[in-house]
Design a protein around this motif. Structure first.
Motif, PDB file in Angstrom:
ATOM      1  N   PRO A 218       0.832  -1.212   0.000  1.00 34.80           N
ATOM      2  CA  PRO A 218       0.000   0.000   0.000  1.00 34.80           C
ATOM      3  C   PRO A 218       0.860   1.253   0.000  1.00 34.80           C
ATOM      4  CG  PRO A 218       0.123  -0.886   2.214  1.00 34.80           C
ATOM      5  CD  PRO A 218       0.819  -1.888   1.311  1.00 34.80           C
ATOM      6  N   THR A 219       0.296   2.323  -0.490  1.00 34.09           N
ATOM      7  CA  THR A 219       0.984   3.614  -0.452  1.00 34.09           C
ATOM      8  C   THR A 219       0.021   4.680   0.079  1.00 34.09           C
ATOM      9  OG1 THR A 219       0.396   4.148  -2.735  1.00 34.09           O
ATOM     10  CG2 THR A 219       2.507   3.050  -2.372  1.00 34.09           C
ATOM     11  N   ILE A 220       0.601   5.757   0.567  1.00 28.69           N
ATOM     12  CA  ILE A 220      -0.194   6.876   1.077  1.00 28.69           C
ATOM     13  C   ILE A 220      -0.709   7.680  -0.116  1.00 28.69           C
ATOM     14  CG2 ILE A 220      -0.128   9.013   2.406  1.00 28.69           C
ATOM     15  CD1 ILE A 220       2.074   7.680   4.128  1.00 28.69           C
ATOM     16  N   MET A 221      -2.024   7.791  -0.222  1.00 29.07           N
ATOM     17  CA  MET A 221      -2.637   8.512  -1.327  1.00 29.07           C
ATOM     18  C   MET A 221      -3.011   9.934  -0.925  1.00 29.07           C
ATOM     19  SD  MET A 221      -6.041   7.478  -3.550  1.00 29.07           S
ATOM     20  CE  MET A 221      -7.177   7.800  -2.190  1.00 29.07           C
ATOM     21  N   ASP A 222      -3.470  10.108   0.321  1.00 33.31           N
ATOM     22  CA  ASP A 222      -3.941  11.433   0.743  1.00 33.31           C
ATOM     23  C   ASP A 222      -3.751  11.571   2.247  1.00 33.31           C
ATOM     24  OD1 ASP A 222      -5.037  13.954   0.548  1.00 33.31           O
ATOM     25  OD2 ASP A 222      -7.115  13.272   0.441  1.00 33.31           O
ATOM     26  N   ILE A 223      -3.602  12.807   2.696  1.00 34.77           N
ATOM     27  CA  ILE A 223      -3.573  13.125   4.126  1.00 34.77           C
ATOM     28  C   ILE A 223      -4.494  14.324   4.339  1.00 34.77           C
ATOM     29  CG2 ILE A 223      -2.182  13.767   6.117  1.00 34.77           C
ATOM     30  CD1 ILE A 223       0.239  12.596   4.768  1.00 34.77           C
ATOM     31  N   ARG A 224      -5.448  14.153   5.222  1.00 37.71           N
ATOM     32  CA  ARG A 224      -6.435  15.197   5.487  1.00 37.71           C
ATOM     33  C   ARG A 224      -6.380  15.592   6.964  1.00 37.71           C
ATOM     34  NH1 ARG A 224     -11.197  11.647   2.534  1.00 37.71           N
ATOM     35  NH2 ARG A 224     -10.265  11.653   0.437  1.00 37.71           N
TER      36      ARG A 224
ATOM     37  N   LYS B  52       2.055  16.631   3.421  1.00 39.51           N
ATOM     38  CA  LYS B  52       1.415  15.703   2.475  1.00 39.51           C
ATOM     39  C   LYS B  52       2.205  15.531   1.181  1.00 39.51           C
ATOM     40  CE  LYS B  52      -2.605  16.769   0.548  1.00 39.51           C
ATOM     41  NZ  LYS B  52      -4.079  16.896   0.363  1.00 39.51           N
ATOM     42  N   PRO B  53       2.693  16.603   0.541  1.00 43.12           N
ATOM     43  CA  PRO B  53       3.428  16.395  -0.714  1.00 43.12           C
ATOM     44  C   PRO B  53       4.658  15.504  -0.561  1.00 43.12           C
ATOM     45  CG  PRO B  53       2.818  18.701  -0.462  1.00 43.12           C
ATOM     46  CD  PRO B  53       2.514  18.038   0.843  1.00 43.12           C
ATOM     47  N   ARG B  54       5.275  15.517   0.618  1.00 42.90           N
ATOM     48  CA  ARG B  54       6.475  14.711   0.830  1.00 42.90           C
ATOM     49  C   ARG B  54       6.151  13.249   1.127  1.00 42.90           C
ATOM     50  NH1 ARG B  54      11.104  17.703   1.886  1.00 42.90           N
ATOM     51  NH2 ARG B  54      12.120  15.649   1.732  1.00 42.90           N
ATOM     52  N   LEU B  55       4.978  12.985   1.711  1.00 44.45           N
ATOM     53  CA  LEU B  55       4.646  11.623   2.114  1.00 44.45           C
ATOM     54  C   LEU B  55       3.800  10.877   1.095  1.00 44.45           C
ATOM     55  CD1 LEU B  55       5.822  12.613   4.790  1.00 44.45           C
ATOM     56  CD2 LEU B  55       3.946  11.484   5.967  1.00 44.45           C
ATOM     57  N   ARG B  56       3.151  11.612   0.187  1.00 45.19           N
ATOM     58  CA  ARG B  56       2.294  10.946  -0.794  1.00 45.19           C
ATOM     59  C   ARG B  56       3.129   9.954  -1.622  1.00 45.19           C
ATOM     60  NH1 ARG B  56       0.211  15.119  -3.747  1.00 45.19           N
ATOM     61  NH2 ARG B  56      -1.713  15.366  -2.553  1.00 45.19           N
TER      62      ARG B  56
ATOM     63  N   GLU C 110      11.213   5.797   8.660  1.00 46.55           N
ATOM     64  CA  GLU C 110      11.633   6.717   7.604  1.00 46.55           C
ATOM     65  C   GLU C 110      10.732   7.947   7.569  1.00 46.55           C
ATOM     66  OE1 GLU C 110      12.191   6.849   2.722  1.00 46.55           O
ATOM     67  OE2 GLU C 110      11.626   4.970   3.717  1.00 46.55           O
ATOM     68  N   ILE C 111       9.427   7.722   7.710  1.00 52.17           N
ATOM     69  CA  ILE C 111       8.484   8.840   7.711  1.00 52.17           C
ATOM     70  C   ILE C 111       8.732   9.759   8.898  1.00 52.17           C
ATOM     71  CG2 ILE C 111       6.036   9.406   8.081  1.00 52.17           C
ATOM     72  CD1 ILE C 111       5.390   6.990   6.252  1.00 52.17           C
ATOM     73  N   ASP C 112       8.946   9.174  10.057  1.00 50.57           N
ATOM     74  CA  ASP C 112       9.181  10.000  11.241  1.00 50.57           C
ATOM     75  C   ASP C 112      10.485  10.790  11.118  1.00 50.57           C
ATOM     76  OD1 ASP C 112       6.821   9.196  12.332  1.00 50.57           O
ATOM     77  OD2 ASP C 112       7.690   7.771  13.756  1.00 50.57           O
ATOM     78  N   ARG C 113      11.526  10.164  10.572  1.00 52.44           N
ATOM     79  CA  ARG C 113      12.780  10.898  10.360  1.00 52.44           C
ATOM     80  C   ARG C 113      12.566  12.048   9.382  1.00 52.44           C
ATOM     81  NH1 ARG C 113      15.092   5.655  10.342  1.00 52.44           N
ATOM     82  NH2 ARG C 113      15.079   5.647   8.044  1.00 52.44           N
ATOM     83  N   MET C 114      11.752  11.830   8.355  1.00 57.04           N
ATOM     84  CA  MET C 114      11.470  12.874   7.385  1.00 57.04           C
ATOM     85  C   MET C 114      10.713  14.029   8.044  1.00 57.04           C
ATOM     86  SD  MET C 114       9.411  12.609   3.765  1.00 57.04           S
ATOM     87  CE  MET C 114      10.643  11.495   3.087  1.00 57.04           C
TER      88      MET C 114
END
Length: 417
Positions: free
Chosen positions: A2-8, A76-80, A89-93
Motif C-alpha cells: 500500500p501507499t499513502i494517497m492522501d492526508i487530510r 502531504k506532498p512529501r509523504l504521498r 523513515e516517515i518520522d525521520r522525514m
C-alpha cells in the motif's frame, strides 16, 4: 504494497470542548487511519511545541488552521506515495522537515498527528490492532491503572496546591479486578462527599473538587474512602499523587498557597518524606520543580528505594532530558506523553531507553484529552508498567479503559491458540 494517497486534517473538539487537530491518512487501498492530538493545561517548558493560530477571533486563539495548512501543504506532498509501513523513515522525514529541537516550525500536533495516523492506517491495512502492529510480534503485558480521585492545582478550583490525588489497586489479579477496585473507591469517595454536603462535580480529568483545608487532607479523604469501600490502605490499595510542583516552584522555593507557607527544597523534601511515613503512598509524580536537579537527586536518594518517583515535567518525554536524568540518578520512573515529543518512533525509542535503564514507564493522558484510544494500544504494545488515563467518570477516560479490556481479551485469545 500500500501507499499513502492522501492526508487530510481538520479541526475537532477535545474533552473540554476546545479545538484540537485530527489527521487522517488515506491509502490507495481505500484503508485509512486517524489520530486526534490532545493537549495539556499545564505544560512543561521543555516539551515539544504545538502550532496554534493565536487568532482571538476564533476559539480564543486556539484554532489549528495553521497546523492544518502545514499538514496539507508541507507534509502531504512529501509523504504521498510512500509506504505506511515505513514508519521510521516517515518520522525521520517529519523531524528533518521541521528542523527544530522542539518541533516549533511544523508543530508537535501536526507532526504527531501524521505520525500516529500513518501507524493507524498501516495497522488497519494489515487487519491488526494498533497494539499488535506496534508490538511487532513481541510479548505484550497489561499495565497497572492509576485512578484519579481528587483534583487540585491547575486541574482544580484553587482548593489545594497538588494537582491530582489517586489510588492504585495493589493486588488485583487482572485488569477487571483493578477497575472494580477503582470504581468502588470512587463511589465510596462520592458518598463521603455527599454525606458532608460537598458538591460532587468533577474536573477535566474526572477527579472530585472538594474544598480542602490543607494538601494533606486530600490523602486523609482517600484513606477514609478506601476503608469505606472495604479495602485495607497500603495492602489492597495504595495512594498516588501528581504533585506538579513546577506550578508552585518560584525563585528556588516551594510556595504552598493553600497552606500559606513557603518551603526551601530541603524543607519540602522533608515534608514529602513525612507524608510517605504517615500515608501508604506508592507513587509521586513531579514532586519537585522540573529544573530543581539538586532536589531531585536528593529526593531520589532519600525515597527512590521506597516509592515510585515519576518525572513528567522533569523529562517531558524528551530523550536528551531523560538521559541526563539517568546520569544524575534523578527519579526512577518516567511519564510518557507522545505529544510531548512528536513522533511514534521517538516515543518507542524513549520507552526502550527507560526499560534498559530499569525505570518504570507510565503512559499518560493529557488534561485536554480526546476520544482517540491509541495511547492504550501503545501502552500495552510497549509494555508500560502503568497507565494514567484519569478517573472513572468521563468518557474520554472510559474509552481508553475499555480499549485496555479489548486488548486484554485479544492477548488471552492469542495465548489460547
Amino acid at each position: 504494497m500500500p501507499t499513502i494517497m492522501d492526508i487530510r486534517a481538520r479541526e475537532v473538539f477535545d474533552s473540554r470542548a476546545d479545538i484540537t487537530l485530527e489527521v487522517e491518512v488515506v491509502l490507495d487501498s481505500g484503508k485509512r487511519g486517524r489520530s486526534i492530538i490532545p493537549t495539556g493545561c499545564s505544560k512543561g517548558k521543555h516539551e515539544a511545541i504545538e502550532v496554534r493560530d493565536n487568532d482571538p477571533r476564533r476559539f480564543s486563539g486556539q484554532g489549528v488552521l495553521r497546523a492544518i495548512d502545514i499538514v496539507h501543504t508541507v507534509i502531504k506532498p512529501r509523504l504521498r506515495g510512500m509506504s505506511p509501513y515505513a514508519q521510521d523513515e516517515i518520522d525521520r522525514m517529519l523531524i528533518a522537515l521541521d528542523g527544530t529541537a522542539n518541533k516549533s516550525r511544523l508543530g508537535a500536533n501536526a507532526i504527531l498527528g501524521v505520525s500516529l495516523a500513518v501507524a493507524n492506517a498501516a495497522a488497519v491495512h494489515s487487519n491488526q490492532s494498533l497494539c499488535d502492529y506496534v508490538s511487532r510480534g513481541q510479548a505484550k503485558s497489561m499495565p497497572q491503572p492509576i485512578f484519579s480521585m481528587l483534583s487540585g492545582g491547575m486541574h482544580g478550583d484553587g482548593n489545594c496546591d497538588f494537582q491530582d490525588y489517586q489510588v492504585i489497586a495493589l493486588n488485583a489479579a487482572h485488569l477487571e479486578a483493578a477497575l472494580q477496585v477503582g470504581k468502588n473507591v470512587h463511589m465510596a469517595l462520592k458518598a463521603l462527599l455527599m454525606a458532608r454536603g460537598i458538591g460532587t462535580g468533577v474536573s477535566g480529568t474526572g477527579g472530585f473538587l472538594p474544598p480542602l483545608s490543607s494538601n494533606e487532607q486530600g490523602l486523609a479523604l482517600l484513606l477514609e474512602a478506601i476503608g469505606k469501600a472495604g479495602y485495607e490502605p497500603g495492602v489492597d490499595v495504595g495512594l498516588s499523587m501528581d504533585i506538579a510542583a513546577e506550578m508552585f516552584f518560584k525563585d528556588g522555593r516551594y510556595h504552598l498557597a493553600a497552606e500559606g507557607r513557603t518551603l526551601t527544597t530541603t524543607a519540602f523534601i522533608d515534608y514529602l518524606a513525612s507524608l510517605c511515613e504517615r500515608y501508604p503512598i506508592v507513587l509521586m509524580e513531579d514532586p519537585l520543580g522540573e529544573d530543581d536537579f539538586e532536589g531531585w537527586i536528593a529526593l531520589t536518594r532519600r525515597l527512590g528505594g521506597q516509592i515510585e518517583l515519576v518525572g513528567d515535567d522533569l523529562f517531558t518525554t524528551n530523550l536528551a532530558r531523560f538521559e541526563q536524568g539517568i546520569a544524575l540518578k534523578m527519579a526512577n520512573s518516567i511519564l510518557v506523553k507522545p505529544n510531548q515529543v512528536g513522533t511514534l518512533s521517538e516515543t518507542m525509542s524513549l520507552v526502550a531507553s527507560a526499560k534498559a535503564a530499569g525505570y518504570g514507564v507510565v503512559f499518560s493522558r493529557r488534561s485536554d484529552e480526546t476520544e482517540d484510544t491509541s495511547i492504550a494500544d501503545l501502552a500495552v504494545a510497549l509494555n508500560a508498567t502503568k497507565v494514567k488515563f484519569g478517573s472513572l467518570a468521563r468518557t474520554e477516560a472510559m474509552g481508553k479503559y475499555n480499549q485496555l479490556l479489548r486488548l486484554q481479551d485479544a492477548i488471552a485469545d492469542a495465548q489460547a491458540v
